[in-house]
Each structure stands twice: as C-alpha cells, then as structure tokens.
Design an enzyme around this catalytic site. Structure first.
Site, PDB file in Angstrom:
ATOM      1  N   ARG A  11       0.538  -0.939   0.079  1.00  0.00           N
ATOM      2  CA  ARG A  11      -0.540  -0.126  -0.097  1.00  0.00           C
ATOM      3  C   ARG A  11       0.846   1.657   0.202  1.00  0.00           C
ATOM      4  O   ARG A  11       1.400   1.697   0.607  1.00  0.00           O
ATOM      5  CB  ARG A  11      -0.922  -0.010   1.273  1.00  0.00           C
ATOM      6  CG  ARG A  11      -1.797   0.694   1.300  1.00  0.00           C
ATOM      7  CD  ARG A  11      -2.747   0.888   2.235  1.00  0.00           C
ATOM      8  NE  ARG A  11      -4.005   0.156   2.662  1.00  0.00           N
ATOM      9  CZ  ARG A  11      -4.475  -0.873   1.663  1.00  0.00           C
ATOM     10  NH1 ARG A  11      -5.073   0.309   0.640  1.00  0.00           N
ATOM     11  NH2 ARG A  11      -5.466  -2.049   1.691  1.00  0.00           N
ATOM     12  N   GLU A  34       0.297  -7.633  -4.153  1.00  0.00           N
ATOM     13  CA  GLU A  34      -0.630  -6.988  -4.390  1.00  0.00           C
ATOM     14  C   GLU A  34       0.155  -5.484  -4.055  1.00  0.00           C
ATOM     15  O   GLU A  34       0.234  -4.835  -3.502  1.00  0.00           O
ATOM     16  CB  GLU A  34      -1.252  -7.245  -2.784  1.00  0.00           C
ATOM     17  CG  GLU A  34      -3.097  -6.682  -3.134  1.00  0.00           C
ATOM     18  CD  GLU A  34      -3.283  -6.583  -1.429  1.00  0.00           C
ATOM     19  OE1 GLU A  34      -4.279  -5.242  -1.660  1.00  0.00           O
ATOM     20  OE2 GLU A  34      -3.649  -7.903  -0.911  1.00  0.00           O
ATOM     21  N   THR A  63      -8.033  -3.517  -2.207  1.00  0.00           N
ATOM     22  CA  THR A  63      -8.726  -2.359  -2.711  1.00  0.00           C
ATOM     23  C   THR A  63      -9.507  -2.239  -3.486  1.00  0.00           C
ATOM     24  O   THR A  63      -9.787  -0.946  -3.615  1.00  0.00           O
ATOM     25  CB  THR A  63      -8.263  -1.337  -1.894  1.00  0.00           C
ATOM     26  OG1 THR A  63      -7.096  -1.162  -0.494  1.00  0.00           O
ATOM     27  CG2 THR A  63      -8.941   0.489  -1.511  1.00  0.00           C
ATOM     28  N   LYS A 123     -10.293 -14.095   2.812  1.00  0.00           N
ATOM     29  CA  LYS A 123      -9.510 -12.395   3.115  1.00  0.00           C
ATOM     30  C   LYS A 123     -10.285 -12.957   4.921  1.00  0.00           C
ATOM     31  O   LYS A 123     -11.254 -11.841   4.436  1.00  0.00           O
ATOM     32  CB  LYS A 123      -8.738 -11.592   2.375  1.00  0.00           C
ATOM     33  CG  LYS A 123      -8.441 -10.679   3.285  1.00  0.00           C
ATOM     34  CD  LYS A 123      -8.751  -9.288   2.276  1.00  0.00           C
ATOM     35  CE  LYS A 123      -8.233  -8.161   2.542  1.00  0.00           C
ATOM     36  NZ  LYS A 123      -8.183  -6.673   2.275  1.00  0.00           N
ATOM     37  N   GLY A 153      -3.335  -7.390  11.421  1.00  0.00           N
ATOM     38  CA  GLY A 153      -2.858  -7.891  12.246  1.00  0.00           C
ATOM     39  C   GLY A 153      -2.121  -9.215  12.463  1.00  0.00           C
ATOM     40  O   GLY A 153      -0.908  -9.813  13.153  1.00  0.00           O
ATOM     41  N   GLY A 173       1.031  -6.007   5.262  1.00  0.00           N
ATOM     42  CA  GLY A 173       1.520  -5.108   4.673  1.00  0.00           C
ATOM     43  C   GLY A 173       1.749  -4.400   5.403  1.00  0.00           C
ATOM     44  O   GLY A 173       2.930  -4.233   5.282  1.00  0.00           O
TER      45      GLY A 173
END
Length: 203
Positions: A11, A34, A63, A123, A153, A173
């Site tokens: 991200r 991703e 997203t 997911k 998490g 992430g």
C-alpha cells in the site's frame, strides 16, 4: 505456480519503488504481490511488475471495490483481485476475467456469499479483531478446500496461532512494506516472514 500463501500488500508504493521491492520479495520466496488501488499510479505499477516478473510472480490489486476496476487490473496484466469487502459483483467480474478472487470476509454470511460467488480464497479481515478463535469457529462450517487468509494484524510472531486456527496463509501489509521503505528493509522482513511461515506451516 507453486507458492507460499503469503500476500505482500504494498500500500502506497510508487512505480519507481515497485520493481526493486518486488525483486526483494521474489528472491525471499514471496511471489504473491498486491498493489492496493489507492496507491500512486497502481495500474502502472501492476503492469510493469507483471511484465518484469512474468512466470516468476503473480501481481494483483487490492482495495478493489467495483467491476470496472477489475477490468482495469485485468487489462494491465494483473493476476488476482483482493477486496476489503464481500461484493458478489466484484467477485463475479473477477471470475469472468479469469483472475483469482480473494474477497474480504468477517462473518459466516460473508464467507458463504463469497464462496457461492466463486471466490478462490477468503481474506479474513481484520483478523486481529476476529482473532484465531473466531476464525477457527467459522472454519468448522466452511468447505475444507477453500483457503483462508488472515489479514490485518497477522505477522511472523503469530503465524502459528493462525495456522492452528485453520488458515492457509497471510496478507502482510505494514509489516512488510511502508512507503519509503528501502528494498533492503523489505528483503529483511520478507526473509523473516518466509522463515516463520516455513517453520509454522502444518506438515
């Protein structure tokens, strides 16, 4: 393509960072990569990486909230679609384009809606709220062939707990990438994730 079930979520990555970071991930053994669509120029990053790592990695988008976005990702060369929610229209469009579908789920209703719509895997998001106990309870009623991913998490310190709950893999992430992080930093974190995954995965 045989692979570990670890999705690196990049991200905020820029096209200039994409290829060096992807190289670090692939060399460490993480080949599911991703790019969330709220990153700078995500389709450019996806397209360039898909071309550069063809046959060595699978590049997808995260997203993803609408059908037209699925088409844009497919046209750019993406291989899979990840969403934060359970949207049958997005899942259906993903299946139609021949891409793998990983929708976000939180409840049994979400999970079965996703499965009936053609999802490749589920997911569980945010996994830190559900926890391993919540995922384990839902796993008991889900088809055993559908892989479950803990996202939000999950990190190498708790892979074992999620494996024990029935998860097949993880989405990583901010643990694995934050904007501005060097490719060397990503390589170090990716190596730690791969080691924890290989040591914790049920045999």
């Amino acid at each position: 393509m045989d692979h570990r079930h670890i999705i690196a979520i990049l991200r905020g990555i820029t096209p200039a960072e994409m290829l060096p970071v992807c190289t670090s991930l692939v060399e460490a053994g993480i080949i599911l990569i991703e790019v969330p669509l709220n990153s700078p120029e995500p389709l450019r990053s996806i397209g360039e990486a898909a071309k550069a790592f063809e046959g060595r990695a699978l590049i997808g988008a995260g997203t993803v909230l609408a059908r037209f976005e699925v088409d844009e990702v497919a046209d750019a060369g993406g291989s899979f679609i990840v969403s934060p929610d359970t949207n049958p229209a997005v899942i259906g469009a993903t299946v139609e384009r021949g891409l793998a579908s990983y929708p976000g789920v939180f409840t049994p209703t979400d999970a079965f809606t996703a499965i009936r719509s053609g999802a490749t895997g589920l997911k569980f998001f945010p996994a830190e709220v559900l926890g391993p106990k919540g995922i384990k309870a839902m796993k008991a009623v889900l088809p055993p062939t559908v892989p479950l991913y803990a996202v939000g998490g999950a990190n190498p310190d708790n892979f074992g707990e999620y494996f024990a709950a029935g998860c097949a893999g993880f989405g990583l992430g901010t643990y694995i990438f934050k904007p501005g992080m060097s490719a060397a930093d990503v390589a170090q974190r990716a190596a730690a994730a791969v080691l924890a995954y290989d040591q914790g995965k049920p045999q």
